[in-house]
Design an enzyme around this catalytic site. Structure first.
Site, PDB file in Angstrom:
ATOM      1  N   GLY A 112       0.892  -1.186  -0.049  1.00 57.47           N
ATOM      2  CA  GLY A 112       0.004   0.003  -0.085  1.00 57.47           C
ATOM      3  C   GLY A 112       0.973   1.241   0.125  1.00 57.47           C
ATOM      4  O   GLY A 112       1.908   1.272   0.596  1.00 57.47           O
ATOM      5  N   GLN A 150       3.123   9.990   1.134  1.00 59.06           N
ATOM      6  CA  GLN A 150       4.484   9.231   1.315  1.00 59.06           C
ATOM      7  C   GLN A 150       5.251   9.620  -0.010  1.00 59.06           C
ATOM      8  O   GLN A 150       6.493   9.614  -0.109  1.00 59.06           O
ATOM      9  CB  GLN A 150       4.230   7.570   1.327  1.00 59.06           C
ATOM     10  CG  GLN A 150       3.689   7.240   2.478  1.00 59.06           C
ATOM     11  CD  GLN A 150       3.390   5.807   2.601  1.00 59.06           C
ATOM     12  OE1 GLN A 150       2.700   5.317   2.036  1.00 59.06           O
ATOM     13  NE2 GLN A 150       4.437   5.120   3.071  1.00 59.06           N
ATOM     14  N   CYS A 195       6.179  -0.101   7.042  1.00 58.62           N
ATOM     15  CA  CYS A 195       5.705   0.803   6.321  1.00 58.62           C
ATOM     16  C   CYS A 195       7.162   1.392   5.388  1.00 58.62           C
ATOM     17  O   CYS A 195       7.920   1.435   5.908  1.00 58.62           O
ATOM     18  CB  CYS A 195       5.338   2.025   7.278  1.00 58.62           C
ATOM     19  SG  CYS A 195       4.965   3.573   6.435  1.00 58.62           S
ATOM     20  N   LEU A 196       6.686   1.533   4.156  1.00 59.63           N
ATOM     21  CA  LEU A 196       7.737   1.907   3.217  1.00 59.63           C
ATOM     22  C   LEU A 196       8.251   3.121   3.830  1.00 59.63           C
ATOM     23  O   LEU A 196       9.434   3.534   3.278  1.00 59.63           O
ATOM     24  CB  LEU A 196       7.164   2.226   1.991  1.00 59.63           C
ATOM     25  CG  LEU A 196       6.809   0.969   1.151  1.00 59.63           C
ATOM     26  CD1 LEU A 196       5.896   1.279  -0.002  1.00 59.63           C
ATOM     27  CD2 LEU A 196       7.853  -0.153   0.745  1.00 59.63           C
ATOM     28  N   HIS A 229      -4.369   1.950   7.871  1.00 58.70           N
ATOM     29  CA  HIS A 229      -2.735   2.590   7.924  1.00 58.70           C
ATOM     30  C   HIS A 229      -2.580   3.531   6.787  1.00 58.70           C
ATOM     31  O   HIS A 229      -1.724   4.423   6.977  1.00 58.70           O
ATOM     32  CB  HIS A 229      -2.081   1.208   7.476  1.00 58.70           C
ATOM     33  CG  HIS A 229      -0.442   1.473   7.527  1.00 58.70           C
ATOM     34  ND1 HIS A 229       0.498   1.000   8.312  1.00 58.70           N
ATOM     35  CD2 HIS A 229       0.230   2.304   6.445  1.00 58.70           C
ATOM     36  CE1 HIS A 229       1.486   1.408   8.092  1.00 58.70           C
ATOM     37  NE2 HIS A 229       1.632   2.231   6.878  1.00 58.70           N
ATOM     38  N   GLU A 230      -3.015   3.323   5.791  1.00 60.63           N
ATOM     39  CA  GLU A 230      -2.742   4.397   4.514  1.00 60.63           C
ATOM     40  C   GLU A 230      -3.836   5.572   4.979  1.00 60.63           C
ATOM     41  O   GLU A 230      -3.254   6.644   4.733  1.00 60.63           O
ATOM     42  CB  GLU A 230      -3.319   3.974   3.313  1.00 60.63           C
ATOM     43  CG  GLU A 230      -2.587   2.697   2.967  1.00 60.63           C
ATOM     44  CD  GLU A 230      -1.237   2.622   2.752  1.00 60.63           C
ATOM     45  OE1 GLU A 230      -0.686   3.864   2.646  1.00 60.63           O
ATOM     46  OE2 GLU A 230      -0.545   1.522   3.026  1.00 60.63           O
ATOM     47  N   HIS A 249      -1.690   7.759   7.151  1.00 67.11           N
ATOM     48  CA  HIS A 249      -0.567   8.737   6.393  1.00 67.11           C
ATOM     49  C   HIS A 249      -1.468  10.220   5.762  1.00 67.11           C
ATOM     50  O   HIS A 249      -0.555  11.061   5.931  1.00 67.11           O
ATOM     51  CB  HIS A 249      -0.229   8.165   5.359  1.00 67.11           C
ATOM     52  CG  HIS A 249       0.972   6.939   5.340  1.00 67.11           C
ATOM     53  ND1 HIS A 249       2.110   7.388   5.927  1.00 67.11           N
ATOM     54  CD2 HIS A 249       1.053   5.747   5.394  1.00 67.11           C
ATOM     55  CE1 HIS A 249       2.986   6.244   6.077  1.00 67.11           C
ATOM     56  NE2 HIS A 249       2.135   5.098   5.802  1.00 67.11           N
TER      57      HIS A 249
HETATM   58 ZN    ZN Z   1       2.848   3.357   5.758  1.00 64.52          ZN
END
Ligand code: ZN
Length: 164
Positions: free
Chosen positions: A46, A51, A93-94, A135-136, A139
């Site tokens: 995701g 991000q 998480c990226l 989660h997204e 962000h």
């Molecule tokens: Zn993340």
């Protein structure tokens, strides 16, 4: 398509609150395809626009094994249907490479979003999809995985990231 640079913690730009999308035009198409390429390259499941330093309410995901089921959520939102029904999952998480944390989140949610043409959808996702969705959206609100950790652990990750 172009691969975008993924911001990493503690970059303050990850704390910006994303604005709603109100134009469903070519530029939105371009952002979404760039985000999908970036997510696939980074081997993530995701990615939120925040991000990649685009502060609009856009999320892409692909939870499939073969990585052939891209999902696009424009202006995603959720409502908790039962705050006693919880689901724990080891999340990564990226934007915080190399770190995972077990997080407990509501499992019964009602999700609403728009597609790339502006059509409205709703669903009641559970399990991994419900986790990813929340989660997204975190962000888009400037919230990160580290915010669920103890301040001690968060400081340790911040120091390590700044050194690297
Ligand atoms: Zn993340």
């Amino acid at each position: 398509m172009a691969r975008l640079k993924i911001l990493t913690f503690p970059d303050p730009k990850l704390r910006k609150i994303a604005a709603p999308v109100n134009k469903f035009d070519k530029s939105l198409n371009k952002i979404v395809s760039d985000m999908l390429e970036t997510m696939y390259e980074a081997k993530g499941i995701g990615l939120a626009a925040t991000q990649v330093d685009i502060h609009k309410r856009i999320v892409v995901m692909d939870l499939s094994e073969e990585k052939n089921e891209p999902r696009i959520f424009i202006n995603p939102e959720f409502m908790i249907l039962d705050d006693k029904s919880l689901f724990s999952c080891e999340e990564g998480c990226l934007s915080i490479p190399g770190i995972t944390e077990e997080i407990t989140r509501p499992d019964q949610i009602k999700a609403t979003w728009q597609d790339i043409e502006g059509n409205y959808f709703e669903d009641k996702p559970t399990g991994l999809l419900a986790v990813c969705f929340q989660h997204e959206i975190d962000h888009l609100e400037g919230k990160l995985l580290v915010d669920y950790m103890s301040s001690l652990k968060r400081d340790r990750i911040r120091k390590k990231a700044l050194k690297a």
